[in-house]
Design a protein around this motif. Structure first.
Motif, mmCIF file in Angstrom:
data_model
loop_
_atom_site.group_PDB
_atom_site.id
_atom_site.type_symbol
_atom_site.label_atom_id
_atom_site.label_comp_id
_atom_site.label_asym_id
_atom_site.label_seq_id
_atom_site.Cartn_x
_atom_site.Cartn_y
_atom_site.Cartn_z
ATOM 1 N N PHE A 1 59.128 40.552 33.868
ATOM 2 C CA PHE A 1 60.389 39.819 33.894
ATOM 3 C C PHE A 1 60.707 39.236 35.268
ATOM 4 O O PHE A 1 61.546 38.342 35.374
ATOM 5 N N SER A 2 60.071 39.706 36.327
ATOM 6 C CA SER A 2 60.348 39.135 37.651
ATOM 7 C C SER A 2 59.812 37.717 37.779
ATOM 8 O O SER A 2 60.229 36.973 38.658
ATOM 9 N N GLY A 3 58.861 37.354 36.912
ATOM 10 C CA GLY A 3 58.400 35.972 36.814
ATOM 11 C C GLY A 3 57.728 35.426 38.066
ATOM 12 O O GLY A 3 57.205 36.168 38.901
ATOM 13 N N ILE A 4 57.784 34.106 38.198
ATOM 14 C CA ILE A 4 57.145 33.418 39.321
ATOM 15 C C ILE A 4 57.810 33.801 40.641
ATOM 16 O O ILE A 4 57.130 34.023 41.653
ATOM 17 N N HIS B 1 49.474 40.815 29.651
ATOM 18 C CA HIS B 1 48.258 40.304 30.288
ATOM 19 C C HIS B 1 48.297 38.783 30.422
ATOM 20 O O HIS B 1 48.077 38.228 31.508
ATOM 21 N N HIS B 2 48.592 38.101 29.323
ATOM 22 C CA HIS B 2 48.566 36.634 29.352
ATOM 23 C C HIS B 2 49.709 36.054 30.181
ATOM 24 O O HIS B 2 49.536 35.027 30.857
ATOM 25 N N LYS B 3 50.868 36.690 30.167
ATOM 26 C CA LYS B 3 51.981 36.198 30.983
ATOM 27 C C LYS B 3 51.676 36.346 32.472
ATOM 28 O O LYS B 3 51.979 35.451 33.271
ATOM 29 N N LEU B 4 51.080 37.465 32.847
ATOM 30 C CA LEU B 4 50.709 37.643 34.254
ATOM 31 C C LEU B 4 49.688 36.585 34.684
ATOM 32 O O LEU B 4 49.801 36.011 35.771
ATOM 33 N N LEU B 5 48.703 36.314 33.845
ATOM 34 C CA LEU B 5 47.692 35.309 34.188
ATOM 35 C C LEU B 5 48.324 33.925 34.336
ATOM 36 O O LEU B 5 47.955 33.153 35.231
ATOM 37 N N LYS B 6 49.265 33.599 33.462
ATOM 38 C CA LYS B 6 49.946 32.301 33.557
ATOM 39 C C LYS B 6 50.742 32.202 34.859
ATOM 40 O O LYS B 6 50.747 31.159 35.525
ATOM 41 N N ILE B 7 51.437 33.269 35.209
ATOM 42 C CA ILE B 7 52.211 33.276 36.453
ATOM 43 C C ILE B 7 51.281 33.113 37.648
ATOM 44 O O ILE B 7 51.548 32.336 38.575
ATOM 45 N N ILE C 1 50.949 29.886 40.603
ATOM 46 C CA ILE C 1 51.202 29.982 42.043
ATOM 47 C C ILE C 1 49.933 30.105 42.871
ATOM 48 O O ILE C 1 50.004 30.096 44.106
ATOM 49 N N LYS C 2 48.776 30.194 42.214
ATOM 50 C CA LYS C 2 47.538 30.463 42.939
ATOM 51 C C LYS C 2 47.245 29.430 44.020
ATOM 52 O O LYS C 2 46.788 29.758 45.116
ATOM 53 N N LYS C 3 47.526 28.169 43.729
ATOM 54 C CA LYS C 3 47.218 27.108 44.688
ATOM 55 C C LYS C 3 48.063 27.198 45.953
ATOM 56 O O LYS C 3 47.741 26.579 46.973
ATOM 57 N N ARG C 4 49.152 27.961 45.910
ATOM 58 C CA ARG C 4 50.031 28.080 47.080
ATOM 59 C C ARG C 4 49.647 29.258 47.971
ATOM 60 O O ARG C 4 50.226 29.446 49.034
ATOM 61 N N LEU D 1 39.782 45.141 34.494
ATOM 62 C CA LEU D 1 39.665 45.357 35.930
ATOM 63 C C LEU D 1 39.065 44.077 36.487
ATOM 64 O O LEU D 1 37.885 43.802 36.304
ATOM 65 N N GLU D 2 39.911 43.286 37.136
ATOM 66 C CA GLU D 2 39.546 41.900 37.485
ATOM 67 C C GLU D 2 39.891 41.616 38.944
ATOM 68 O O GLU D 2 40.940 42.043 39.434
ATOM 69 N N PHE D 3 39.004 40.912 39.623
ATOM 70 C CA PHE D 3 39.190 40.562 41.027
ATOM 71 C C PHE D 3 39.330 39.052 41.132
ATOM 72 O O PHE D 3 38.418 38.306 40.765
ATOM 73 N N ILE D 4 40.483 38.589 41.611
ATOM 74 C CA ILE D 4 40.771 37.172 41.702
ATOM 75 C C ILE D 4 40.884 36.786 43.172
ATOM 76 O O ILE D 4 41.704 37.340 43.918
ATOM 77 N N ARG D 5 40.072 35.851 43.601
ATOM 78 C CA ARG D 5 40.079 35.395 44.992
ATOM 79 C C ARG D 5 41.056 34.230 45.150
ATOM 80 O O ARG D 5 40.979 33.250 44.448
ATOM 81 N N PHE D 6 42.012 34.389 46.045
ATOM 82 C CA PHE D 6 42.983 33.333 46.337
ATOM 83 C C PHE D 6 42.472 32.489 47.520
ATOM 84 O O PHE D 6 41.817 33.019 48.404
#
Length: 230
Positions: free
Chosen positions: A74-77, A183-189, A193-196, A225-230
């Motif tokens: 619920f904290s969103g973007i 899961h899907h809401k977190l990925l969308k959020i 913002i990933k590009k920032r 268990l996923e590793f995302i590089r920003f």
């Protein structure tokens, strides 16, 4: 209880084993634990305060809470931006997320015996209440700001009303559907913002928290268990 958990949650492990696995993964990736900022998107229920050793190991002192009742983020973007802006220099961020479900000592889904309670209570209470509302199509209005989060949980589950009510175990079905939603809401959020953000790694640890009676250790059914590089 143990038979019930292993039968329905094939990837379930004790919270102690999960802690060990996560610390091992971070050390393998050459992170200093005190440079790892951690957050959660779990239900607000006090039974989900399972990771107290992390308070001293990781940056904090405690988790950034991204979730509300049921675990939906619920904290969103805005909340995610705030969380990621706190990542230490040369550090990483980790989010543990998912819904929770009670499994009592006798193997009953949706209930646990809490500390100093005379009888079992519902777990997750938000999901159990939402399922009851589906039986009567009694949805809370979304403009009810005094109970907005529960209204949103009900709206989410209402999309799967027949699927849930016709299932042999509605609370287990609702829990699995809620995991997918979180899961899907977190990925969308994150995608939004990933590009920032840049120059750090985000570790996602998703699954279902399995709460047990007070004197028994809880479990976590690890699903991502996923590793995302920003």
């Amino acid at each position: 209880m143990y038979t019930t958990i292993s039968e329905h949650f094939s990837s379930a492990q004790s919270i102690t084993d999960l802690k060990t696995q996560l610390i091992t993964e971070l050390v393998k990736r050459n992170y200093k634990l005190q440079s790892v900022l951690w957050g959660t998107s779990f239900c607000s229920d006090e039974v989900n305060n399972l990771f107290s050793p992390f308070y001293d190991l990781f940056a904090g002192p405690g988790p950034f809470h991204l979730g509300g009742i049921s675990g939906l983020p619920f904290s969103g973007i805005t909340g995610m931006n705030a969380f990621l802006s706190h990542v230490p220099k040369h550090g990483a961020a980790m989010i543990l997320y998912g819904p929770h479900i009670g499994v009592s000592r006798d193997g009953t889904f949706g209930q646990v015996q809490r500390q100093n309670q005379s009888s079992p209570t519902t777990c997750c209470g938000s999901l159990v209440a939402a399922i009851e509302s589906l039986k009567h199509s009694d949805l809370k209005p979304m403009d009810n700001l005094l109970d907005y989060q529960q209204a949103r949980v009900q709206q989410h589950l209402y999309q799967h009303r027949d699927e849930i009510l016709e299932h042999s175990n509605p609370i287990r079905k609702a829990t699995n559907l809620t995991y997918e939603a979180i899961h899907h809401k977190l990925l969308k959020i994150i995608d939004e913002i990933k590009k920032r953000r840049q120059h750090f790694e985000l570790i996602l640890v998703g699954g279902v928290v399995i709460n047990t009676d007070w004197t028994i250790e809880d479990y976590f059914d690890l699903r991502n268990l996923e590793f995302i590089r920003f």
